[in-house]
Design an enzyme around this catalytic site. Structure first.
Site, mmCIF file in Angstrom:
data_model
loop_
_atom_site.group_PDB
_atom_site.id
_atom_site.type_symbol
_atom_site.label_atom_id
_atom_site.label_comp_id
_atom_site.label_asym_id
_atom_site.label_seq_id
_atom_site.Cartn_x
_atom_site.Cartn_y
_atom_site.Cartn_z
ATOM 1 N N GLU A 209 2.853 -2.908 1.919
ATOM 2 C CA GLU A 209 1.875 -2.187 2.742
ATOM 3 C C GLU A 209 1.189 -3.186 3.652
ATOM 4 O O GLU A 209 1.319 -4.407 3.484
ATOM 5 C CB GLU A 209 0.860 -1.447 1.867
ATOM 6 C CG GLU A 209 0.024 -2.331 0.986
ATOM 7 C CD GLU A 209 -0.879 -1.552 0.045
ATOM 8 O OE1 GLU A 209 -1.824 -2.178 -0.471
ATOM 9 O OE2 GLU A 209 -0.652 -0.367 -0.196
ATOM 10 N N HIS A 247 -6.042 0.185 -0.555
ATOM 11 C CA HIS A 247 -6.181 -1.010 -1.361
ATOM 12 C C HIS A 247 -7.065 -2.043 -0.687
ATOM 13 O O HIS A 247 -7.133 -2.139 0.532
ATOM 14 C CB HIS A 247 -4.799 -1.622 -1.625
ATOM 15 C CG HIS A 247 -3.990 -0.838 -2.601
ATOM 16 N ND1 HIS A 247 -2.614 -0.876 -2.617
ATOM 17 C CD2 HIS A 247 -4.346 0.006 -3.582
ATOM 18 C CE1 HIS A 247 -2.164 -0.096 -3.579
ATOM 19 N NE2 HIS A 247 -3.192 0.454 -4.176
#
Length: 291
Positions: A209, A247
């Protein structure tokens, strides 16, 4: 064999008497995990569904021979719990807790290094790992996939589950959710190395990511060391610059850490990268046709 976790793994649960600890312990037992002990300070002598509870990890290891810990401990106690697992000489500590201060993670990671790096840490802020049909340490659903010959390493818990489900007919040797915090114990590279050495893994899926440079470093490692086919996906192609996405480690600054930059690095190393999770699954089907 599976990587890091097998049916021989003897698992203890730190925080077993908490709501989440108890609930997921039952799920792991139902999945076949060999849970031999729980740890909650002050509650030694109790049990959870017949699983004995001890006051410390060291006591649990001495009495049961546990070698793996799954940490269901609130953020403010997590550093002490992981250090306790390291001191108990457990070979694996799976840290599921979200919201651990980065300096606490840095402290227990440095402690693991300083004491000989004998305890592999997975996480924090991760779903754990599963070797389907063998053992499950964490919160990954056990019934969404099958045992097979694909290895999966992922920063994202949700995308781990989606990829497992989409490729459920092909199946997986092991699936490892490494977590998306700025500091994690086990990296993409650690898992790539283990999958390369695992005779029961024929191909690898890598999910990354935005943010940081872990995927670029993984691309360099793949180019130099991995001979098995790798398919990738990078979450965050539409993420705006400068905004943290999900995150704690997923923040883009300028051109650094973008999904496009990561995709280019992976493709330059020979990785086929899907533009969507389903696209990556389709690429794996082309790479590893059903037997």
């Amino acid at each position: 064999m599976a990587i890091f976790l097998t049916e021989q793994s003897r698992v203890l649960i730190q925080g077993i008497t908490g709501t989440e600890g108890t609930r997921h312990t039952r799920r792991m037992v139902a999945a076949g995990t060999n849970i031999v002990a729980g740890v909650t300070p002050g509650k030694g002598g109790q049990d959870v569904d017949g699983i004995p509870v001890f006051n410390s990890a060291a006591e649990a290891v001495k009495e049961t021979g546990a070698d793996t810990s799954v940490v269901f401990v609130p953020p403010r106690f997590a550093k002490a719990a992981v250090i306790e697992a390291i001191d108990a000489e457990l070979s694996l500590a799976v840290v599921l807790t979200e919201g651990i201060p980065v300096h606490d993670t840095a402290a227990f990671w440095a402690y693991a290094q300083a004491t000989g790096n004998a305890t592999r840490i997975i996480g924090p802020n991760c779903p754990g790992l599963i070797s389907p049909g063998r053992s499950n340490a964490g919160i990954i659903p056990a019934d969404i996939t099958s045992r097979g010959r694909i290895g999966l390493v992922s920063k994202s818990g949700t995308l781990t589950y989606q990829m497992m489900y989409e490729l459920r007919d092909l199946g997986f040797s092991s699936c490892v959710g490494i977590g998306g915090d700025p500091i994690v114990g086990t990296t993409h590279i650690d898992c790539l190395r283990a999958f390369q050495d695992d005779p029961e893994t024929d191909a690898i899926v890598l999910i990354g990511e935005i943010g940081g440079d872990a995927e670029e470093r993984a691309a360099d490692y793949i180019r130099d060391h991995i001979t098995k086919p790798v398919v990738g996906y990078v979450a965050g192609f539409t993420a705006p610059e400068g905004k943290t996405m999900g995150h704690a480690g997923a923040i883009v600054s300028g051109s650094s850490g973008t999904a496009t930059a990561k995709r280019k690095a992976l493709e330059a190393a020979g990785v086929r990268v899907g533009r969507t999770p389903s696209g990556a699954a389709a690429l794996m089907r082309e790479t590893l046709p059903a037997h």
